[in-house]
Design an enzyme around this catalytic site. Structure first.
Site, PDB file in Angstrom:
ATOM      1  N   SER A 130      72.602 -45.531  19.776  1.00 26.51           N
ATOM      2  CA  SER A 130      71.959 -46.822  20.037  1.00 26.51           C
ATOM      3  C   SER A 130      71.525 -46.992  21.488  1.00 26.51           C
ATOM      4  CB  SER A 130      72.942 -47.953  19.688  1.00 26.51           C
ATOM      5  OG  SER A 130      73.333 -47.861  18.339  1.00 26.51           O
ATOM      6  N   CYS A 155      94.147 -57.065  11.518  1.00 30.55           N
ATOM      7  CA  CYS A 155      93.727 -58.342  10.942  1.00 30.55           C
ATOM      8  C   CYS A 155      94.767 -58.947  10.007  1.00 30.55           C
ATOM      9  CB  CYS A 155      92.390 -58.188  10.218  1.00 30.55           C
ATOM     10  SG  CYS A 155      92.298 -56.757   9.142  1.00 30.55           S
ATOM     11  N   HIS A 186      91.580 -62.737   4.484  1.00 34.98           N
ATOM     12  CA  HIS A 186      92.695 -61.998   3.887  1.00 34.98           C
ATOM     13  C   HIS A 186      93.723 -62.989   3.342  1.00 34.98           C
ATOM     14  CE1 HIS A 186      90.865 -58.510   5.428  1.00 34.98           C
ATOM     15  NE2 HIS A 186      91.732 -58.118   6.320  1.00 34.98           N
ATOM     16  N   ASN A 243      89.834 -62.753   8.646  1.00 36.13           N
ATOM     17  CA  ASN A 243      90.107 -61.434   9.212  1.00 36.13           C
ATOM     18  C   ASN A 243      89.190 -61.033  10.352  1.00 36.13           C
ATOM     19  OD1 ASN A 243      88.356 -61.398   6.780  1.00 36.13           O
ATOM     20  ND2 ASN A 243      88.029 -59.282   7.383  1.00 36.13           N
TER      21      ASN A 243
END
Lengths: 359, 359, 359, 359
Positions: B43, B154, B251, B337
């Protein structure tokens, strides 16, 4: 199978989702013949094809399309050797009692009779020895040939298969913690609104957790010597948490187990699952699966979409068998909730009843 | 907030899903200004809009569209007061070390430094006192103003919020059993193939269970008197089972807890959750939620689609608080999350670091 | 905005999904104030929080939680400057007529009045000139200040935005073929059963296709000189096919268009979409989107999850603009069905009515 | 069937999703026997069970588990009567040419040869007369017994079944507009990322629309008198719009049709569909469906989850047959994209080739 006499069977609650599953399974049964379909007043006297919003992936069998639906009255099922009940709990109690008293054996999916002290609650690949109570039940209800055998709640059915295999091999289990992820088909039709389950989970299934926690004790327990009462386990504690997830069919259950005695090795646990056999297999019942438990070989299985049809839905798949940092062992199991968890269990129960001469 | 000085911040891994979430959250931040975007060689030197397959529901902020993406080299981020790292674990270790040594504070989502004995692993609404180790870390690494603070996995982040509230009110916890149902966004992009998750569950998330089981001990533990090392809990046993489910964000975790001491009443547990507060609130950090924990009033909540945005994703919602037949108490919690579980935690950590004068 | 007088507004059908969306949108409105909530007998006299199964991702605004729900009787909404109606078509006709006759302006989502020859059917970013008929309507119904303005069916709303932009730039359209893929939220709650839509599509939405085919003609048509009747288009043929898909919010529509005249270039079509403006923007209505139409730059957009919130749900996103081998041009558009396609349109209609001095 | 000689067949691309479907279908084939599995270098020399991430709902057939995977080299398939190719287009061209030239008949799913002027592009229930070109193809390529027959793109396959039935009954079709909603299994594995398709639609499938638009012309066209070239239709215009939707299997297609001549009645259209028969049925090919087209009786069918398995996935289900306000008639069809749309078509093509003595 050829030597089995033909059984004429009725299906109560025939237009509902459990009833439809019964019809699909029975349509190719080697010796059961659908002889009557019963449903509520709303459907009564209509032709089955018209009365029913068919929701199965299999096409509606031709043999039932033109059948006129009856009410759920024993008088209309006189010629039947037995009936299967897929009735809603709200009506199942009275209807099933009427059939019982009319001398017609009932194999029921409803919860009403499950915890009755004289009613066998049978997961056919687990505790077919509980049929022994039928004589006592007949006596109590003065029901002639009639009796009621229920199968368990759908999520209970998978759990007890695993626990029975462990108990048989390693002795009493002291603690079980189970978290389920249950398919939408378990709630029937229309059942779960799509707005509740698309990109979502519902962390409560009303009444499901107590059912699991108490049914396990009865199913894994025994029968007293003269077969007049059940002996539920009382040294095992079960804690269940039940969730609804966006899966069409197949309940996934994450289970942790502690044994009263020493912990077996993971290898021994796998062997116990792999080698588990049941009476229905030995008796040659046609709906018994070749293997009761498949131990998944891939680390990321069982998965509902890929494993629910194992053994035509009559087998349980278990994977991720490993040590539990808190209890002894944990694993994940999958059961087809509308086959072994519902209609398939009832049909296999009926096969067992015939083999054991209760019909 | 008006009196905070403007912070120039860099985002490493800016084209990935965590990086995109950072950019969305930072685009409306009251005093953080995106001063540099770093990504991989692929990138580098491209304009951000071109380099990125944008996957957020929010539109790409205009301010980043034309920014030229840099490599992840500290020399290119010289003017930055700090960097956020959404880098993949495969590269995060080396890159973050380079920034640390170059004197640039790093707030990282990657797992590489989490269990480092000198690196604070901070869920900002839980253990912001762990920042105290920064001085020791700077000394060890001879990094000048540089340091690394990580946030947790998470699924860990939601769990420790609940456990911290309980521990604060009722003393040490001895056992935790947790089963998660985790959103697909946790796996990044392309992440989970749709054939694996439509009408399906994947009962394994590689490496997730050990992460949860060990991060909890560090986060809920303390810091020694002279702030030179952490004192992880060692009297608590945690057993985690992690599943991937067809949910986009959020989650869900089913938790059972046993305390070392006596079980509190369910009512007391609710109060402990409801009244839980954290330092970030008291310090007036702009990303701190008004309430850290929402106790769901409906019996069938929390649900990911409906509750993940509570507190703009920085709050945890807890429901189904009830007695556990095996342990003391069980409940279900929900955490966003990618916000409290990832980018939002890093940003709040940076706000805390500023308030506490580490920047 | 500061100079707008405060409007006291009522919401009819306040407990339903459209009503909930009204409440969310109104809770942050700069000058509309919720002054009354109406619902069916079942909810009447209950506190809103108790009467409602809240299904929005946004939390229930505190201001409505304790409000006592009224019946849908004009006498109970006397102080209101206007009411929004999210009522079901089965009751909307009578209730809306009662409010109209009681002199209370009604902005309705229901279909009942849409094709009424004296009722403006207004997609606010398309045909706000149709408000002109209000005077005639008041005369006919002898309703004093009262009137009814409806907005269109949700799938119509997206389509007419695109067609209006094309018609304005390139003259009359002769043929339109449209196939929709509509979100489940369009069916309300409980709405679509999950068994019908998980891993599935329902290729019929009852009544939807004729609605689209006829509403387009009225909306894209004009008003006669003395503003006493509408002049629906009659030289355009529209063929609609409507499908329900497993998407929560956002209707996707694949459209092919043939012009009466020559085909414009694809570049010109894009320009026509990009540059489209509406009266609500010029009048400074707060709910008007900055841009009415976003032309997607990525080749695989619009996508419902990523684009439905464009312009806070009040903008339409169009992509895949290309030549049609059969007609002139084809493209795919996305509209947020519960915002521009429902509650948001009503609110913007009310803002327009105020700016145009009909309140 | 008993009198068919056994055919030894190879499967190229055996580890991919199309290859897996071939293996499932072939595992119960009455006279085809899997004699070799070919795949890429990565899988070569591995045991099939190890080389493959099995993604079918059916369990992996025991007969292939231990088979050692070969490279895709004709020399390794010398004993095979034919090979099926589930290869990716990126390699299919060269590999299939090699097999062709080595004298081994190839039945291919890949697109590479589809538009070749000497290669039959055959949907087996539609244009099995195109096999006539095989002799010419053999001559051109000097390939001995070798030839290549391709089947169509998955979405083309459903469309041409419907169009052929209409064309046979009502003469030439002039215009077709079709919008598809295609299942994720069409993209293979890993295929569509779940973040792109959960609660979402992707309105572009790269290359799919031109394929549909040109394949239809060839398939519905004829063969010249001496069977040396195809005569594609050129008076029919087809416009296709292709979408990816969150459905596992089964492509749904909304089709509008205009005839060159007069419009038939809806009743006649239904009859034409119902009564459609194909050569494969008349020749008694075992994979030919009992009925090629099922006309849905319920107004809200076909639905992918309920109808994709009609005729074991080899039949097309058509519903919603009605007048089109713009063209003559419109309807919605469903085709199982990996059976009639892929592997099943190839297998039926091979059965046809044998019946017609091309093997």
């Amino acid at each position: 199978m050829a030597n089995e006499r033909v059984l004429n069977v009725g299906v109560l609650g025939a237009t509902g989702t459990v009833g439809q599953r019964f019809i699909v399974l029975l349509s190719s049964h080697p010796y059961m013949k659908i002889a009557g379909l019963g449903a509520s007043e709303r459907s009564k006297d209509k032709v089955y094809e018209v009365a029913t919003r068919w929701k199965m992936q299999e096409r509606m069998p031709d043999q039932v399309k033109g059948v006129v639906v009856k009410g759920c009255d024993p008088a209309e099922f006189v010629g039947c050797d037995l009936v299967f009940s897929g009735l809603d709990a709200s009506v199942a109690g009275d209807v099933e009692t009427a059939f019982l008293k009319a001398g017609i054996p009932v194999f029921s999916n409803a919860k009403n009779y499950r915890m009755d002290p004289k009613c066998p609650l049978v997961v056919p690949v687990v505790n077919s020895d509980h049929f022994k109570l039928i004589d006592e039940q007949r006596k109590i209800f003065d029901s002639g040939k009639g009796f009621v055998v229920t199968n368990s709640n759908c999520s209970t059915s998978g759990l007890v298969v695993a626990l029975k295999a462990l108990q048989d091999s390693f002795g009493p289990i002291s603690k079980v913690m189970v978290t389920t992820m249950q398919a939408i088909s378990g709630a029937g039709y229309p059942g779960v609104p799509s707005l509740d389950i698309l990109d979502n989970i519902v962390p409560l299934i009303g009444g499901e957790e107590p059912k699991m926690e108490e049914e396990v004790l009865k199913i894994l327990g025994g029968v007293n010597q003269n077969a007049t009462s059940f002996l539920p386990l009382n040294d095992i504690k079960v804690s269940a948490t039940c969730n609804r997830v966006p899966v069409v069919d197949g309940h996934t259950e994450c289970v942790s187990v502690e044994f009263a005695g020493e912990a077996p090795s993971i290898e021994k646990v796998k062997e116990a699952f792999e080698s588990y056999r049941c009476e229905a297999q030995d008796l040659g019942c046609p709906s018994a699966p070749d293997k009761v438990i498949y131990v998944a070989t891939d680390v990321d299985r069982p998965q509902p979409r890929l494993d629910r049809d194992a053994g035509k839905g009559m087998a349980v798949t278990i994977g991720r068998i490993r040590e539990c940092p808190v209890f002894h062992v944990k694993f994940t199991l999958l059961v087809h909730n509308t086959v072994l968890g519902a209609a398939g269990a009832s049909i296999l129960n009926a096969e067992l009843a015939q083999k054991k001469n209760y019909l």
